[in-house]
Design an enzyme around this catalytic site. Structure first.
Site, mmCIF file in Angstrom:
data_model
loop_
_atom_site.group_PDB
_atom_site.id
_atom_site.type_symbol
_atom_site.label_atom_id
_atom_site.label_comp_id
_atom_site.label_asym_id
_atom_site.label_seq_id
_atom_site.Cartn_x
_atom_site.Cartn_y
_atom_site.Cartn_z
ATOM 1 N N ASP A 91 5.648 5.021 -10.581
ATOM 2 C CA ASP A 91 4.920 4.070 -11.433
ATOM 3 C C ASP A 91 5.310 2.610 -11.215
ATOM 4 O O ASP A 91 4.576 1.719 -11.603
ATOM 5 C CB ASP A 91 5.141 4.427 -12.911
ATOM 6 C CG ASP A 91 4.672 5.834 -13.233
ATOM 7 O OD1 ASP A 91 3.812 6.351 -12.505
ATOM 8 O OD2 ASP A 91 5.176 6.429 -14.216
ATOM 9 N N HIS A 107 -1.921 14.403 -8.717
ATOM 10 C CA HIS A 107 -0.598 14.584 -8.109
ATOM 11 C C HIS A 107 -0.585 14.429 -6.586
ATOM 12 O O HIS A 107 0.490 14.466 -5.987
ATOM 13 C CB HIS A 107 -0.004 15.922 -8.539
ATOM 14 C CG HIS A 107 0.376 15.915 -9.990
ATOM 15 N ND1 HIS A 107 -0.553 16.021 -10.985
ATOM 16 C CD2 HIS A 107 1.578 15.754 -10.600
ATOM 17 C CE1 HIS A 107 0.052 15.956 -12.159
ATOM 18 N NE2 HIS A 107 1.345 15.793 -11.958
ATOM 19 N N ARG A 118 1.702 11.767 -5.760
ATOM 20 C CA ARG A 118 3.143 11.913 -5.971
ATOM 21 C C ARG A 118 3.817 12.724 -4.880
ATOM 22 O O ARG A 118 4.992 12.535 -4.571
ATOM 23 C CB ARG A 118 3.369 12.570 -7.329
ATOM 24 C CG ARG A 118 4.482 11.927 -8.082
ATOM 25 C CD ARG A 118 4.428 12.234 -9.533
ATOM 26 N NE ARG A 118 4.945 13.559 -9.836
ATOM 27 C CZ ARG A 118 4.991 14.048 -11.081
ATOM 28 N NH1 ARG A 118 4.559 13.323 -12.091
ATOM 29 N NH2 ARG A 118 5.462 15.235 -11.301
HETATM 30 O O1 F6P Z 1 5.794 8.999 -14.216
HETATM 31 C C1 F6P Z 1 5.226 9.557 -13.082
HETATM 32 C C2 F6P Z 1 3.902 10.189 -13.397
HETATM 33 O O2 F6P Z 1 3.351 10.701 -12.192
HETATM 34 C C3 F6P Z 1 2.907 9.288 -14.099
HETATM 35 O O3 F6P Z 1 2.253 8.410 -13.231
HETATM 36 C C4 F6P Z 1 1.983 10.315 -14.749
HETATM 37 O O4 F6P Z 1 1.444 9.790 -15.926
HETATM 38 C C5 F6P Z 1 2.918 11.441 -15.087
HETATM 39 O O5 F6P Z 1 4.088 11.286 -14.274
HETATM 40 C C6 F6P Z 1 2.364 12.812 -14.874
HETATM 41 O O6 F6P Z 1 3.301 13.727 -15.324
HETATM 42 P P1 F6P Z 1 3.204 15.299 -15.096
HETATM 43 O O7 F6P Z 1 3.513 15.573 -13.656
HETATM 44 O O8 F6P Z 1 4.224 15.862 -16.010
HETATM 45 O O9 F6P Z 1 1.804 15.685 -15.428
#
Ligand code: F6P
Length: 423
Positions: A208, A341, A344
């Site tokens: 983030d 995701h 990420r």
């Molecule tokens: O904080 C990282 C993040 O990827 C945010 O951007 C997002 O809101 C959140 O985590 C999503 O979380 P989870 O993987 O628990 O759904």
């Protein structure tokens, strides 16, 4: 010094590079190094399950060797971390997997070879978890006992502001925890004295980029690359059909990813939490802007909505609603793409290997120089220099951003995030 490293909160690209850097730098500076699996939950669980299993049901499980393992161990450790818990013990893949079984072991001694090549791996190989037990005093006491049992006196935590705050609380409370463990007869007086203080250092792992007092968090550059690639892909199909696309991107309450994706991907309009649209109708503002772009001949429209985007009354702006506005008012054939995701996961970009490496080395130096009276540090980067910042100052500044946004003082919010910001 015996240093343990853990990752906590949402995973981010570059966390494995942190572990690698801390382990390698630690060993080069004469320390013993450990990884903690599953974040704080692993500290609470420790190695007690493995110990009881070894003494009762499964005498064949050996504890990992204390010394740096032989060549090839890194591959085996990654394999075991990925596929879990020493199941491979039984499938005859070889003795070594057996002796490195992770079953019931959450605090694992690692050597130089164990972390070879980790910088190129996505996510966090040592796992991350949200631990309810660590939030209780009893849980933290168990964690302290497990660490003391392994002789660990220093901890590197890589995570977001919540995880780093947890680390600071743990450190502040540590002397009392040790006292209580001794009073309950769980550790000897000698151990209590040897482990009177805990040293901790935090590294910010979050896609983030929402931590104040540091320019970049580990994982944010890779997430930005992912979004940029997604926009490039969408651009061609959008152009082909002359369509509009609304992209929702992550970032929680921070608009960094959305804003920079807008710049690097050439978006027509971007919504971020820190700068809600000021006009009475953001719908008109957005449509006027896009209409102009269409009039000069653009065949595609890209609108980026940060997941935490809000209007000037602090009401969420949702991608589906933006789509309806574009379709109804401008007659654009519009689609929503939520990147989720995909932002990420995956291999870290080059900068998410360099940054954690530099910061991991600095974390080890900070631990070696720490005294019982120095503050817990967060390792940051400011103006391209690796920095040490009192952790709780950075956390307080970060929290102040949210309060300023809630109070609709958006300029103040920006200045908390970036002290150089001019109103
Ligand atoms: O904080 C990282 C993040 O990827 C945010 O951007 C997002 O809101 C959140 O985590 C999503 O979380 P989870 O993987 O628990 O759904």
């Amino acid at each position: 010094m015996k240093i343990a490293v853990l990752t906590s909160g949402g995973d981010s690209a570059g966390m494995n590079a942190v572990v690698r850097a801390v382990v390698k730098a630690g060993i080069l500076r004469g320390c013993e190094t450990w990884v903690v699996r599953e974040g704080y939950e692993g500290l609470v669980r420790g190695n007690t399950e493995a110990l009881s299993e070894q003494s009762t049901d499964n005498p064949s499980v050996n504890l990992p060797e204390a010394a740096s393992p032989a060549d090839g161990a890194s591959v085996n450790l990654i394999h075991n971390l990925r596929f879990g818990d020493g199941e491979l013990l039984k499938d005859g893949t070889g003795d070594y997997l057996g002796t490195r079984s992770l079953k019931g072991r959450y605090i694992v001694r690692v050597g130089f070879d164990d972390v070879r090549g980790w910088f190129a791996e996505g996510g966090t190989l040592i796992g991350t978890a949200r631990s309810k037990t660590f939030r209780t005093v009893e849980g933290r006491m168990q964690a302290a006992e497990n660490m003391i049992r392994e002789g660990i006196d220093a901890l590197v935590v890589c995570g977001g502001d919540g995880s780093l705050t947890g680390a600071d609380v743990f450190r502040a409370e540590w002397p009392k925890l040790v006292e209580a463990l001794h009073a309950e007869g769980r550790i000897t007086a000698e151990k209590a004295q040897m482990h009177a203080h805990l040293k901790i250092v935090g590294l910010v792992g979050s896609i983030d980029n929402d931590m104040s007092m540091t320019d970049l968090t580990i994982g944010a550059p890779t997430a930005l690359v992912r979004i940029c690639e997604a926009i490039d892909n969408i651009n061609s199909t959008a152009s082909s059909h002359s369509r509009a696309f609304v992209l929702e991107v992550m970032g929680r309450h921070c608009g960094w990813l959305a804003l920079l994706a807008g710049v690097s991907g050439g978006a027509d309009f971007v919504f971020i939490p820190e700068r809600p649209p000021t006009s009475e109708s953001w719908e008109n503002e957005m449509c006027d802007c896009i209409q102009k772009h269409r009039e000069v001949g653009k065949r595609k429209t890209i609108v980026i909505v940060a997941e935490g985007a809000i209007d000037r009354d602090l009401k969420p702006i949702k991608a589906d609603y933006v789509k309806d506005v574009l379709a109804e008012r401008l007659g654009l054939d519009t689609r929503v793409t939520t990147l989720g995701h995909t932002q990420r996961g995956g291999r870290p970009c080059a900068y998410d290997r360099v940054l954690p490496t530099l910061q991991g080395i600095e974390a080890v130096e900070a631990l070696l120089e720490a005294t019982p009276h120095s503050p817990s540090y967060m390792i940051g980067i400011q103006e391209n220099k690796i920095t040490r910042i009192p952790l709780m100052e950075a956390v307080a500044m970060t929290r102040a951003v949210s309060s300023a946004i809630e109070a609709k003082d958006f300029d103040k919010a920006m200045s908390y995030r970036d002290p150089e910001f001019k109103e």
